[in-house]
Write a protein that holds these residues in place. Sequence first.
Motif, short mmCIF file in Angstrom:
data_model
loop_
_atom_site.label_atom_id
_atom_site.label_comp_id
_atom_site.label_asym_id
_atom_site.label_seq_id
_atom_site.Cartn_x
_atom_site.Cartn_y
_atom_site.Cartn_z
N UNK A 1 0.61 -1.28 0.11
CA UNK A 1 -0.13 -0.06 0.22
C UNK A 1 0.71 1.31 -0.04
N UNK A 2 1.95 1.21 0.63
CA UNK A 2 2.92 2.39 0.62
C UNK A 2 3.27 2.79 -0.73
N UNK A 3 3.53 1.67 -1.46
CA UNK A 3 4.32 1.77 -2.89
C UNK A 3 3.22 2.05 -3.79
N UNK A 4 1.64 1.60 -3.77
CA UNK A 4 0.65 1.52 -4.44
C UNK A 4 0.73 0.70 -5.52
N UNK A 5 1.13 -0.62 -5.25
CA UNK A 5 1.43 -1.59 -6.15
C UNK A 5 1.16 -2.94 -5.54
N UNK A 6 0.94 -3.98 -6.26
CA UNK A 6 0.86 -5.23 -5.94
C UNK A 6 1.92 -6.25 -6.43
N UNK A 7 3.05 -6.82 -5.81
CA UNK A 7 4.10 -7.45 -6.33
C UNK A 7 3.68 -9.07 -6.40
N UNK B 1 -17.18 -3.89 -19.56
CA UNK B 1 -17.49 -2.97 -18.39
C UNK B 1 -16.22 -3.11 -17.52
N UNK B 2 -15.64 -1.93 -17.49
CA UNK B 2 -14.25 -1.66 -16.69
C UNK B 2 -14.59 -1.69 -15.36
N UNK B 3 -13.70 -2.12 -14.38
CA UNK B 3 -13.56 -2.36 -13.07
C UNK B 3 -12.57 -1.12 -12.45
N UNK B 4 -13.00 -0.20 -12.03
CA UNK B 4 -11.96 1.08 -11.88
C UNK B 4 -10.96 0.55 -10.67
N UNK B 5 -9.77 1.02 -10.92
CA UNK B 5 -8.88 0.84 -9.82
C UNK B 5 -8.77 1.73 -8.63
N UNK B 6 -7.84 1.55 -7.73
CA UNK B 6 -7.67 2.50 -6.61
C UNK B 6 -7.29 3.94 -6.93
N UNK B 7 -6.35 3.97 -7.64
CA UNK B 7 -5.80 5.37 -8.03
C UNK B 7 -6.92 6.24 -8.82
#
Length: 522
Positions: free
Chosen positions: A279-285, A304-310
């Motif tokens: 969450x700190x880097x806003x990514x999933x490894x 239909x798109x699923x919106x991302x967190x950003x």
Amino acid sequence: MTTMDVVQLSRLQFGLTAMYHFLFVPLTLGLAVLLGIMESVYVMTGREIWRQATKFWGVLFGINFAMGVATGITMEFQFGMNWAYYSHYVGDVFGAPLAIEGLMAFFLEATFIGLFFFGWDRLSKVAHLAVTWLVALGSNLSALWILIANGWMQHPVGARFNPDTMRMEVTDFMAVIFNPVAQAKFVHTVSAGYVTGAVFVLSISAFYLLRGRHVELAKRSMTVAASFGLAAALSVVVLGDESGYTAGENQKMKIAAIEAMWDTEPAPASFTLFGLPNQAARRTDYEIKVPWMLGLIATRSISTEVPGINQLAAHAQVRIRSGLLAYAAVERLRADRTDALARADLAAHGDDLGYALLLKKIRPDIRNATDAEVEQAAWSTVPQVSPLFWSFRIMVGLGFFFIGLFAVAFYLASRRRLLASPAFLRVALWVLPLPWIAAELGWYVAEVGRQPWVIEGVLPTFLAVSSLSAGNVLTTLVGFIVFYSTLLVVDVYLMIKAIRLGPGLSEPDRAPSPIAVPVAAE
């Protein structure tokens, strides 16, 4: 150690009491229906062993029901004690389903549970069977009205903010009742309760078969649990898909956080089977993805798109700025209730008023918020991603495991091979805690997934608490922990004692050669 404030302590207290109470709710739902099924077989066949089975599982149901009542009452008092502003702000909406639950469901269940225990020799077979099914109906109606109230918190429909009273008020009670989120939560939660009851009966029956005690009763109970549990486990997965769809429609940030999806993907979105959210880097490894799966679950389409967190956080900034216009209109109406322009501004931007209130955690004079503070408030709409990500996957994994467990149990029961399968019986015994783990994780995902909202998009959690000192909340929190821990010890003791005593038969059905079972399982 960082000192916890009133909001954190109040959340912790309510979370602990709610999750403790939910230890008893699923078993009550599941056992109530299983009692109805077993007694129905007794009435149709007249075989005494089904009567004994109903009475035995009824004793365990009664112990669990009593503990559920004791823990549920304290939860409702917390709305007035710890969440006074919440009760004031939305009591007109939230209080109605809870009142109906008490009048329609709890009193029905509480009345007929007495007839269930004391009416065996005073009522006819059919009359007592009707009582048993009314107990089951009461349990399910209770869950329905509570989940209607909770579903409104997740998706507040049928209500609006009244600037004259400064409260949320009901505008369409039918919309509150038939809220799609509430209905999806109800069928999914009830099915999970059925699975819990079925696993409980399956596990205790396996214990008896391993020990060679009450074999005929245990085999019959296990057969009912296997068939009922298989249907319930399949329903949980299907109805869980419905819950995912409604969340995808109405709680997009929750879905994005559960999937640790930081940026919008081309439709249909992939489902992340494994990953390490950062969450700190806003990514999933280290992601392992299943193509199309999330898009099909969340949108039931491939376009239909699923919106991302950003992207959702950016959209939250837009809603905060719109909400500030609504907040300014409310301030003008405080000064002049006849201001028609202010009412028009509130009508245009009122749906975003709750987003502006997020700024109150940052500064009191929110109308002067800077761009940086608006961005900070927008990112506060993102819940803790990693716990949600893993809680959801463990819950789903357990759901599919239960399907396999009940499928094997159903096969062995239908082939009359339960006694010849000690390995399966041991597995069935030791999986006893798993449905509770899955149920608690489900509630964690549902409730933590909508943070920072106590009412999605309407009222932030930090604004809903009472004007109490942290010391007062801490004192009651410690008291609840001590009291509930005592209740837990009593509950476990009574359950174990009842299981060891068994159904009180004269043991004509003892197996000739019991299978060894570890002493710890006793």
